[in-house]
Scaffold this active site. Structure first.
Site, short mmCIF file in Angstrom:
data_model
loop_
_atom_site.label_atom_id
_atom_site.label_comp_id
_atom_site.label_asym_id
_atom_site.label_seq_id
_atom_site.Cartn_x
_atom_site.Cartn_y
_atom_site.Cartn_z
N LYS A 53 0.73 -1.32 -0.16
CA LYS A 53 -0.13 0.22 -0.34
C LYS A 53 1.04 1.59 -0.13
O LYS A 53 0.52 2.40 -0.81
CB LYS A 53 -0.44 -0.22 0.83
CG LYS A 53 -1.96 -0.44 0.41
CD LYS A 53 -2.58 -1.26 2.31
CE LYS A 53 -3.52 -2.59 2.24
NZ LYS A 53 -4.35 -3.21 3.07
N GLN B 56 -4.35 -1.87 9.44
CA GLN B 56 -3.78 -2.97 9.04
C GLN B 56 -4.64 -4.08 9.35
O GLN B 56 -3.34 -4.19 11.40
CB GLN B 56 -2.93 -2.70 8.48
CG GLN B 56 -2.33 -4.36 7.66
CD GLN B 56 -3.23 -4.36 6.11
OE1 GLN B 56 -2.98 -3.23 5.75
NE2 GLN B 56 -4.15 -5.35 6.20
N ASP C 142 -11.31 2.86 4.82
CA ASP C 142 -11.84 0.70 4.70
C ASP C 142 -12.90 1.37 4.60
O ASP C 142 -13.47 0.00 4.10
CB ASP C 142 -11.01 0.49 6.42
CG ASP C 142 -9.42 -0.63 5.76
OD1 ASP C 142 -9.56 -0.89 4.60
OD2 ASP C 142 -9.65 -0.77 6.44
#
Ligand SMILES: NC(=O)c1ccc[n+]([C@@H]2O[C@H](COP(=O)([O-])OP(=O)(O)OC[C@H]3O[C@@H](n4cnc5c(N)ncnc54)[C@H](OP(=O)(O)O)[C@@H]3O)[C@@H](O)[C@H]2O)c1
Length: 302
Positions: free
Chosen positions: A50, A94, A117
């Protein structure tokens, strides 16, 4: 022959568009920024990929790796700091987190405006209500694949197998907003095959290798295979890939191969399908980048 919906090409097109948006924002003195918080070995590769995508597209990124021993309270303080920083537009926690940390509390502590997210209940609610929101990346990627492949959604019967908060439910909601008629199935659904055979668009988000078999698919349907399962057993390999020389070579080399929730034979009777690998999975980072830029713009009222 079914059409293969190429996630790699679609992801590249989205990234190109995001890079152009980043350039346009730069001209106005704005640089979108993404904080990536993760500290478990299993998640490090995702964080790295990412951060690399951010660098490619001109997005500022900051990788934060707190020690394994960090407490929920310390993580909450860390997130409060990120919520308050103006140069940070997106915060991604994460998963997985260390077992002793309360993941739900942390996800809820991310400011909804920076929740790239799309997991925060405020964003789920906004999605449900059809208001502008940051939608979860994988389901948003499914819609991009369908639209950019000119697959009609409006009026089609979409059957989503799986009802998780991160894939199944938001995918169903996004399809509904595109005017599909949506059926959501799960482990308690009776006669699943009778449901899936009605699907013009079949979304499989189950987490079971090759679970959707050919007799569960209407000929000509579009299949979106979200599943990402690594198989290592020879018997499982034979069930799914017997006679596939290319897969055989991968399996022999690595001792494993990646398979979706749809049996490869089921793809053969579809009209179009997303392969695994090379399908939906490729969209997730592109949609995260897109959400980061969207969050940067929304926060500034642009
Ligand atoms: N491509 C990507 O970027 C991406 C992103 C996220 C996830 N994934 C993959 O997508 C898959 C699903 O992920 P997830 O996080 O949604 O998984 P999850 O939270 O485990 O949810 C799985 C869903 O499948 C349903 N299910 C399980 N067994 C079933 C059965 N026998 N019949 C019908 N439904 C059944 C479950 O029903 P119940 O609710 O009744 O238990 C549940 O709703 C996994 O393979 C995951 O690795 C891929």
């Amino acid at each position: 022959m079914p059409r293969i919906l190429d996630g790699v090409a679609i992801a590249a097109a989205i990234k190109q568009e995001v890079a152009e948006e980043v350039q346009a924002l730069a001209a106005r003195g704005i640089r979108p920024g993404l904080a990536l918080v993760g500290n478990v070995a299993a998640s490090q590769i995702y964080v790295r990929d990412k951060a690399q995508a951010c660098a490619e597209l001109g997005i500022y990124s900051e990788v934060i790796t707190p020690p394994e021993s960090i407490t929920t309270e310390q993580m909450l303080a860390l997130l409060a700091g990120l919520n308050a920083r103006d140069e940070i537009d997106g915060i991604l926690v994460q998963l997985p987190l260390p077992a002793h940390v309360d993941a739900k509390t942390l996800l809820d502590a991310v400011s909804p405006a920076k929740d790239v997210d799309g997991f925060h209940p405020v964003n789920s609610g906004r999605l449900f209500a059809g208001r502008p929101s940051l939608a979860p990346c994988t389901p948003a990627g499914i819609i991009e694949i369908l639209k950019r492949s000119q697959i009609p959604i409006s009026g089609q019967h979409a059957v989503v197998v799986g009802r998780s908060d991160i894939v199944g439910k938001p995918a169903a909601m996004l399809l509904l907003h595109q005017n599909a008629t949506v059926t959501i199935c799960h482990s308690k659904t009776r006669d699943l095959g009778a449901m899936t055979r009605q699907a013009d668009i079949l979304v499989a988000a189950i987490g079971r290798p090759g679970f959707i078999t050919p007799e569960m698919v209407k000929p000509g349907a579009t299949i979106i295979d979200v599943g990402m399962n690594r198989i290592t057993s020879r018997d499982e390999f034979e069930r799914l890939f017997a006679g596939d020389a290319r897969r055989e070579a991968t399996f022999a080399r690595r001792g494993s191969t990646l398979v979706g929730d749809v049996h490869p034979k089921a793809f053969e009777i579809s009209g179009a399908y997303t392969p695994v690998p090379g399908g939906v999975g490729k969209l997730t980072i592109a949609m995260l980048m897109s959400n980061t830029v969207r969050a940067a713009k929304m926060r500034r009222g642009l």
